[in-house]
Scaffold this active site. Structure first.
Site, PDB file in Angstrom:
ATOM      1  N   LYS A  82       0.809  -1.214   0.000  1.00 33.48           N
ATOM      2  CA  LYS A  82       0.000   0.000   0.000  1.00 33.48           C
ATOM      3  C   LYS A  82       0.844   1.266   0.000  1.00 33.48           C
ATOM      4  O   LYS A  82       0.482   2.261  -0.630  1.00 33.48           O
ATOM      5  CB  LYS A  82      -0.967  -0.011   1.186  1.00 33.48           C
ATOM      6  CG  LYS A  82      -2.077  -1.037   1.053  1.00 33.48           C
ATOM      7  CD  LYS A  82      -3.131  -0.865   2.137  1.00 33.48           C
ATOM      8  CE  LYS A  82      -4.290  -1.813   1.913  1.00 33.48           C
ATOM      9  NZ  LYS A  82      -5.355  -1.635   2.935  1.00 33.48           N
ATOM     10  N   LYS A  85      -6.305 -12.298  -5.770  1.00 38.63           N
ATOM     11  CA  LYS A  85      -7.350 -12.637  -4.809  1.00 38.63           C
ATOM     12  C   LYS A  85      -8.524 -11.675  -4.941  1.00 38.63           C
ATOM     13  O   LYS A  85      -8.347 -10.471  -5.125  1.00 38.63           O
ATOM     14  CB  LYS A  85      -6.790 -12.578  -3.386  1.00 38.63           C
ATOM     15  CG  LYS A  85      -7.784 -12.990  -2.313  1.00 38.63           C
ATOM     16  CD  LYS A  85      -7.171 -12.889  -0.927  1.00 38.63           C
ATOM     17  CE  LYS A  85      -8.196 -13.224   0.153  1.00 38.63           C
ATOM     18  NZ  LYS A  85      -7.645 -13.077   1.510  1.00 38.63           N
ATOM     19  N   LYS A 107     -12.479  -6.466  -2.130  1.00 37.76           N
ATOM     20  CA  LYS A 107     -13.542  -5.455  -2.079  1.00 37.76           C
ATOM     21  C   LYS A 107     -13.104  -4.174  -2.773  1.00 37.76           C
ATOM     22  O   LYS A 107     -13.882  -3.552  -3.493  1.00 37.76           O
ATOM     23  CB  LYS A 107     -13.919  -5.153  -0.620  1.00 37.76           C
ATOM     24  CG  LYS A 107     -14.516  -6.326   0.135  1.00 37.76           C
ATOM     25  CD  LYS A 107     -15.149  -5.900   1.447  1.00 37.76           C
ATOM     26  CE  LYS A 107     -14.165  -5.313   2.438  1.00 37.76           C
ATOM     27  NZ  LYS A 107     -13.153  -6.304   2.879  1.00 37.76           N
TER      28      LYS A 107
END
Length: 348
Positions: free
Chosen positions: A133, A214, A217
């Site tokens: 991130k 994967k 969301k």
């Protein structure tokens, strides 16, 4: 009978059997709509095992603040309530388990500060999520670096024995164990060491548009074909699954299928609960279109009662607020006992 009439009878004292149960802490960030991967890899496991453990289910909304530039206050509040409602709609019993929103239990950030003070910087910098991130962000807040301390607090406040995670998330449990051991060494025995709880098949559900990634969301927010939301209508579900990436072949055996097809087969296996041999026989030589149609039908049928229950929960005035208030109260009672013990040990 309304939902308010149907749940939350008066509680009696806990039985000796209940007190001997292991404790499980599960958490989900409200960063978007829960999807099929969340259901298969987490929710369905929680529902199946909730009678075996003392369960706490946390909507981890404070973790959603680690990248403040991406936060929309109204969306965060809505998503937090939506996740909690989907917990219940998927089959988690709020009478048997504790469901709460993280920020409603102030002991979480309190303990996170103390644990953060015990955590070496090198441990935080090695975390995969921080590396990934931070590489994508123009600015990096300290919350992104310190989130493992808050996650450890989430788990250790309840002295959880197990934490359900995907197979790619075991690093989070490892650092929690490290932090617990360091605290115990510095101040005295307080925390047990939690272990991961994963399912044998379906722990890692991949994106329909990219079977090497994967299901996520956050990705689903910008790529409509990536995932099936638990609240998607049947037409949307069919469209996403029928467009799922496969390959030019016709291989439907689990051990030989390419990643996209293997992903579809595993989803069918988990949702149908059929043995692999029967599934391979069913789809042998029939083409990927048949597999996709059968899976789409199965997903629609699986999600239908969840969606109906969700609508019931969210339209009953005051029902969800009452459940969350009670859940926060029950969680706080446990968390405050642990925090009092910690404060005594550290001298504050």
């Amino acid at each position: 009978m309304t939902l308010s009439d149907a749940v939350l009878p008066a509680k009696g004292p806990a039985s000796s059997t209940e007190t001997r149960k292991k404790t499980v802490l599960s958490g989900v960030q409200p960063t978007g709509s829960l999807h099929l991967g969340n259901y298969v890899g987490a929710l369905s496991v929680w529902v199946e095992n909730q009678s075996q453990y003392n369960n706490l289910f946390c909507v981890a909304n404070l973790h959603a603040l680690t990248i403040p530039e991406a936060v929309n206050a109204a969306e965060l509040r809505h998503n937090s309530r939506q996740v909690a409602a989907l917990f219940i709609a998927a089959g988690i019993d709020p009478e048997e388990s504790i469901i709460f929103i993280q920020s409603d239990v102030p002991a979480h950030p309190y303990l996170a500060w103390i644990l953060g003070c015990c955590t070496p910087l090198g441990w935080l910098e090695r975390m995969t999520q921080y590396k990934t991130k931070s590489a994508q962000a123009e600015t990096i807040g300290s919350g992104l670096l310190n989130y493992p301390a808050l996650q450890a607090a989430d788990i250790l406040l309840y002295k959880a024995d197990f934490v359900p995670v995907g197979e790619d998330q075991t690093q989070h449990i490892e650092i929690t164990r490290d932090i617990a051991q360091r605290f115990n060494h510095l101040f005295g025995e307080c925390f047990p060491l939690p272990a991961p709880l994963t399912r044998a098949s379906g722990a890692r559900v991949m994106g329909f548009d990219d079977p090497t990634v994967k299901m996520s969301k956050s990705i689903a927010e910008t790529r409509p074909g990536h995932a099936v939301s638990l609240l998607d209508d049947p037409d949307t579900i069919r469209k996403v699954i029928m467009r799922a990436v496969t390959d030019p072949g016709n291989e439907t055996r689990f051990d030989y299928a390419q990643p996209g097809v293997k992903n579809l087969l595993v989803l069918y296996e988990v949702l149908s609960k059929e043995p692999r041999a029967a599934i391979e026989e069913k789809f042998a030589g029939k083409g990927y279109g048949f597999l996709k149609r059968e899976l789409a039908d199965l997903v629609i049928e699986t999600l239908k009662p969840i969606q109906e229950r969700y609508r019931q929960i969210t339209t009953e005035p005051g029902y969800l607020d009452r459940l969350l208030a009670e859940g926060a109260g029950r969680a706080s009672a446990i968390a405050e006992r642990t925090l009092a013990e910690v404060r005594q040990l550290v001298g504050v």
